[in-house]
Design a protein around this motif. Structure first.
Motif, PDB file in Angstrom:
ATOM      1  N   LEU A   1       0.883  -1.158   0.000  1.00 45.98           N
ATOM      2  CA  LEU A   1       0.000   0.000   0.000  1.00 45.98           C
ATOM      3  C   LEU A   1       0.921   1.208   0.000  1.00 45.98           C
ATOM      4  N   GLY A   2       1.165   1.725  -1.179  1.00 43.86           N
ATOM      5  CA  GLY A   2       2.177   2.761  -1.308  1.00 43.86           C
ATOM      6  C   GLY A   2       3.538   2.187  -0.951  1.00 43.86           C
ATOM      7  N   ALA A   3       4.234   2.837   0.010  1.00 45.35           N
ATOM      8  CA  ALA A   3       5.547   2.350   0.443  1.00 45.35           C
ATOM      9  C   ALA A   3       5.436   1.297   1.533  1.00 45.35           C
ATOM     10  N   LEU A   4       4.217   1.073   2.043  1.00 45.86           N
ATOM     11  CA  LEU A   4       4.014   0.133   3.130  1.00 45.86           C
ATOM     12  C   LEU A   4       3.876  -1.289   2.586  1.00 45.86           C
ATOM     13  N   VAL A   5       4.753  -2.202   3.052  1.00 45.70           N
ATOM     14  CA  VAL A   5       4.679  -3.602   2.647  1.00 45.70           C
ATOM     15  C   VAL A   5       3.709  -4.319   3.574  1.00 45.70           C
ATOM     16  N   LEU A   6       2.625  -4.792   3.004  1.00 48.95           N
ATOM     17  CA  LEU A   6       1.616  -5.493   3.797  1.00 48.95           C
ATOM     18  C   LEU A   6       1.963  -6.962   3.984  1.00 48.95           C
ATOM     19  N   SER A   7       2.555  -7.558   2.971  1.00 57.17           N
ATOM     20  CA  SER A   7       2.969  -8.954   3.085  1.00 57.17           C
ATOM     21  C   SER A   7       4.111  -9.225   2.119  1.00 57.17           C
ATOM     22  N   ASP A   8       4.972 -10.161   2.514  1.00 52.95           N
ATOM     23  CA  ASP A   8       6.147 -10.529   1.716  1.00 52.95           C
ATOM     24  C   ASP A   8       6.306 -12.037   1.846  1.00 52.95           C
ATOM     25  N   THR A   9       5.911 -12.761   0.818  1.00 51.82           N
ATOM     26  CA  THR A   9       5.953 -14.226   0.877  1.00 51.82           C
ATOM     27  C   THR A   9       6.798 -14.792  -0.260  1.00 51.82           C
ATOM     28  N   GLN A  10       7.446 -15.907   0.043  1.00 55.26           N
ATOM     29  CA  GLN A  10       8.275 -16.557  -0.968  1.00 55.26           C
ATOM     30  C   GLN A  10       7.398 -17.285  -1.978  1.00 55.26           C
ATOM     31  N   LEU A  11       7.768 -17.130  -3.249  1.00 58.39           N
ATOM     32  CA  LEU A  11       7.048 -17.821  -4.312  1.00 58.39           C
ATOM     33  C   LEU A  11       7.642 -19.206  -4.516  1.00 58.39           C
ATOM     34  N   THR A  12       6.820 -20.199  -4.455  1.00 54.07           N
ATOM     35  CA  THR A  12       7.312 -21.567  -4.662  1.00 54.07           C
ATOM     36  C   THR A  12       7.379 -21.929  -6.142  1.00 54.07           C
ATOM     37  N   GLN A  13       6.543 -21.291  -6.945  1.00 52.32           N
ATOM     38  CA  GLN A  13       6.544 -21.566  -8.383  1.00 52.32           C
ATOM     39  C   GLN A  13       6.485 -20.250  -9.155  1.00 52.32           C
ATOM     40  N   PRO A  14       7.605 -19.524  -9.134  1.00 57.81           N
ATOM     41  CA  PRO A  14       7.627 -18.242  -9.851  1.00 57.81           C
ATOM     42  C   PRO A  14       7.584 -18.454 -11.361  1.00 57.81           C
ATOM     43  N   ASP A  15       7.266 -17.409 -12.070  1.00 54.96           N
ATOM     44  CA  ASP A  15       7.225 -17.429 -13.533  1.00 54.96           C
ATOM     45  C   ASP A  15       8.616 -17.813 -14.062  1.00 54.96           C
ATOM     46  N   PRO A  16       8.737 -18.920 -14.800  1.00 55.96           N
ATOM     47  CA  PRO A  16      10.056 -19.351 -15.299  1.00 55.96           C
ATOM     48  C   PRO A  16      10.749 -18.292 -16.145  1.00 55.96           C
ATOM     49  N   GLU A  17       9.986 -17.499 -16.875  1.00 60.95           N
ATOM     50  CA  GLU A  17      10.604 -16.471 -17.708  1.00 60.95           C
ATOM     51  C   GLU A  17      11.186 -15.346 -16.859  1.00 60.95           C
ATOM     52  N   LEU A  18      10.524 -15.025 -15.739  1.00 57.23           N
ATOM     53  CA  LEU A  18      11.082 -14.026 -14.826  1.00 57.23           C
ATOM     54  C   LEU A  18      12.374 -14.541 -14.189  1.00 57.23           C
ATOM     55  N   LEU A  19      12.393 -15.815 -13.845  1.00 54.31           N
ATOM     56  CA  LEU A  19      13.609 -16.428 -13.310  1.00 54.31           C
ATOM     57  C   LEU A  19      14.743 -16.341 -14.320  1.00 54.31           C
ATOM     58  N   ALA A  20      14.454 -16.691 -15.561  1.00 59.02           N
ATOM     59  CA  ALA A  20      15.465 -16.671 -16.608  1.00 59.02           C
ATOM     60  C   ALA A  20      16.008 -15.261 -16.806  1.00 59.02           C
ATOM     61  N   HIS A  21      15.103 -14.279 -16.757  1.00 63.87           N
ATOM     62  CA  HIS A  21      15.535 -12.901 -16.961  1.00 63.87           C
ATOM     63  C   HIS A  21      16.446 -12.439 -15.825  1.00 63.87           C
ATOM     64  N   ALA A  22      16.130 -12.826 -14.593  1.00 65.12           N
ATOM     65  CA  ALA A  22      16.971 -12.453 -13.451  1.00 65.12           C
ATOM     66  C   ALA A  22      18.341 -13.110 -13.539  1.00 65.12           C
ATOM     67  N   LEU A  23      18.362 -14.374 -13.930  1.00 66.17           N
ATOM     68  CA  LEU A  23      19.645 -15.064 -14.115  1.00 66.17           C
ATOM     69  C   LEU A  23      20.466 -14.391 -15.201  1.00 66.17           C
ATOM     70  N   LEU A  24      19.802 -14.026 -16.281  1.00 62.21           N
ATOM     71  CA  LEU A  24      20.511 -13.383 -17.392  1.00 62.21           C
ATOM     72  C   LEU A  24      21.116 -12.059 -16.956  1.00 62.21           C
ATOM     73  N   ASP A  25      20.385 -11.300 -16.170  1.00 65.43           N
ATOM     74  CA  ASP A  25      20.917 -10.028 -15.672  1.00 65.43           C
ATOM     75  C   ASP A  25      22.174 -10.256 -14.847  1.00 65.43           C
ATOM     76  N   ALA A  26      22.155 -11.309 -14.008  1.00 64.84           N
ATOM     77  CA  ALA A  26      23.330 -11.609 -13.189  1.00 64.84           C
ATOM     78  C   ALA A  26      24.507 -12.004 -14.054  1.00 64.84           C
ATOM     79  N   LEU A  27      24.263 -12.815 -15.069  1.00 57.61           N
ATOM     80  CA  LEU A  27      25.341 -13.265 -15.949  1.00 57.61           C
ATOM     81  C   LEU A  27      25.864 -12.107 -16.796  1.00 57.61           C
ATOM     82  N   ARG A  28      24.974 -11.235 -17.226  1.00 55.66           N
ATOM     83  CA  ARG A  28      25.407 -10.076 -18.004  1.00 55.66           C
ATOM     84  C   ARG A  28      26.286  -9.156 -17.156  1.00 55.66           C
ATOM     85  N   THR A  29      25.903  -8.989 -15.896  1.00 51.29           N
ATOM     86  CA  THR A  29      26.696  -8.139 -15.000  1.00 51.29           C
ATOM     87  C   THR A  29      28.077  -8.742 -14.754  1.00 51.29           C
TER      88      THR A  29
END
Length: 261
Positions: free
Chosen positions: A37-65
């Motif tokens: 809610l704006g800057a207030l974090v109401l909940s923060d939970t771990q995703l057990t089955q995140p979007d595979p494409e988002l995972l791939a993109h994050a890995l790619l960013d790390a490898l590019r760096t």
């Protein structure tokens, strides 16, 4: 005001968003679902089955760096990349550029699709890096065969050994072989369809270069006898014939060679 009251009162302003990012400390991609809610974090939970494409993109960013040089190349993939760089140097219109700059510019094309479903660098290291490089060949299977013909990974020498070639320097690929194994070989071998002579590192029985040459014929005529005079006393168990062009090539000592006759 309690959280349930906040959520009820501002339900239309609460944003739920999945955040997938690389965590350098753990060497893994972290995936979480945040409700804000704006800057207030109401909940923060771990995703057990995140979007595979988002995972791939994050890995790619790390490898590019990290940079192309820091990718988990296998030893055989490094050697393959050197062979491809050799061919691109001599046939620039026919072979893909595999330099750090070229690979980095095209990471999205040749690497990201293979990262889908992976979560860590350990999993990335298990990719078939040779195949990833070979898939960049525009000529497909035919060009893979051309690769082996124009830039072979190994060369058969007169002794019967298959010796690995070193393409670290694309202008001067190296064949490092014990001198006795090339008895009878008159001329310097070439690669790249006869365009590029190998630089021969003719090794002593101890494995050190006794002579470096691109002109094997000239070495047999002159240099061999100087090498022979210098090394015969240090390696008396190995053959040092008067005529190396008619001698039988071998990787064995004289005693073991004679025992096998």
């Amino acid at each position: 005001m309690s959280r349930p009251e906040l959520e009820q009162l501002f339900a239309d302003q609460i944003e739920a968003r999945d955040e997938v990012r690389w965590d350098a400390a753990t060497g893994r991609v972290l995936a979480r679902r945040l409700r804000r809610l704006g800057a207030l974090v109401l909940s923060d939970t771990q995703l057990t089955q995140p979007d595979p494409e988002l995972l791939a993109h994050a890995l790619l960013d790390a490898l590019r760096t990290a940079g192309i040089a820091r990718l988990p190349w296998s030893e055989s993939a490094v050697e393959l990349r050197q062979r491809l760089a050799f061919l691109q140097h001599h046939f620039p219109n026919d072979w893909p550029d595999v330099s750090d700059e070229a690979l980095a510019a095209e990471l999205d094309e040749w690497l990201e699709p293979h990262l889908v479903g992976l979560k860590s660098l350990n999993e990335v290291s298990r990719l078939d890096w040779n195949e990833l490089l070979l898939q960049r060949l525009p000529g497909g299977w035919t060009q893979r065969q051309e690769l082996d013909r124009l830039a072979p990974s190994h060369l058969a020498v007169p002794s019967g050994s298959r010796v690995a070639l070193d393409y670290t320097d694309p202008t001067a690929p190296v064949l490092a072989v014990k001198l006795q194994e090339v008895f009878g070989l008159l001329d310097t071998p070439f690669v790249a369809a006869g365009r590029v002579p190998l630089t021969l590192h003719l090794l002593s029985p101890g494995g050190r270069p006794a002579q470096v040459t691109r002109d094997l014929r000239s070495f047999w005529q002159t240099g061999y006898f100087e090498v022979r005079k210098d090394l015969r006393g240090r390696y008396p168990k190995h053959p040092w014939p008067d005529d190396p062009l008619t001698a039988i090539p071998t990787k064995l000592t004289k005693k073991r060679f004679e025992a096998g006759q």
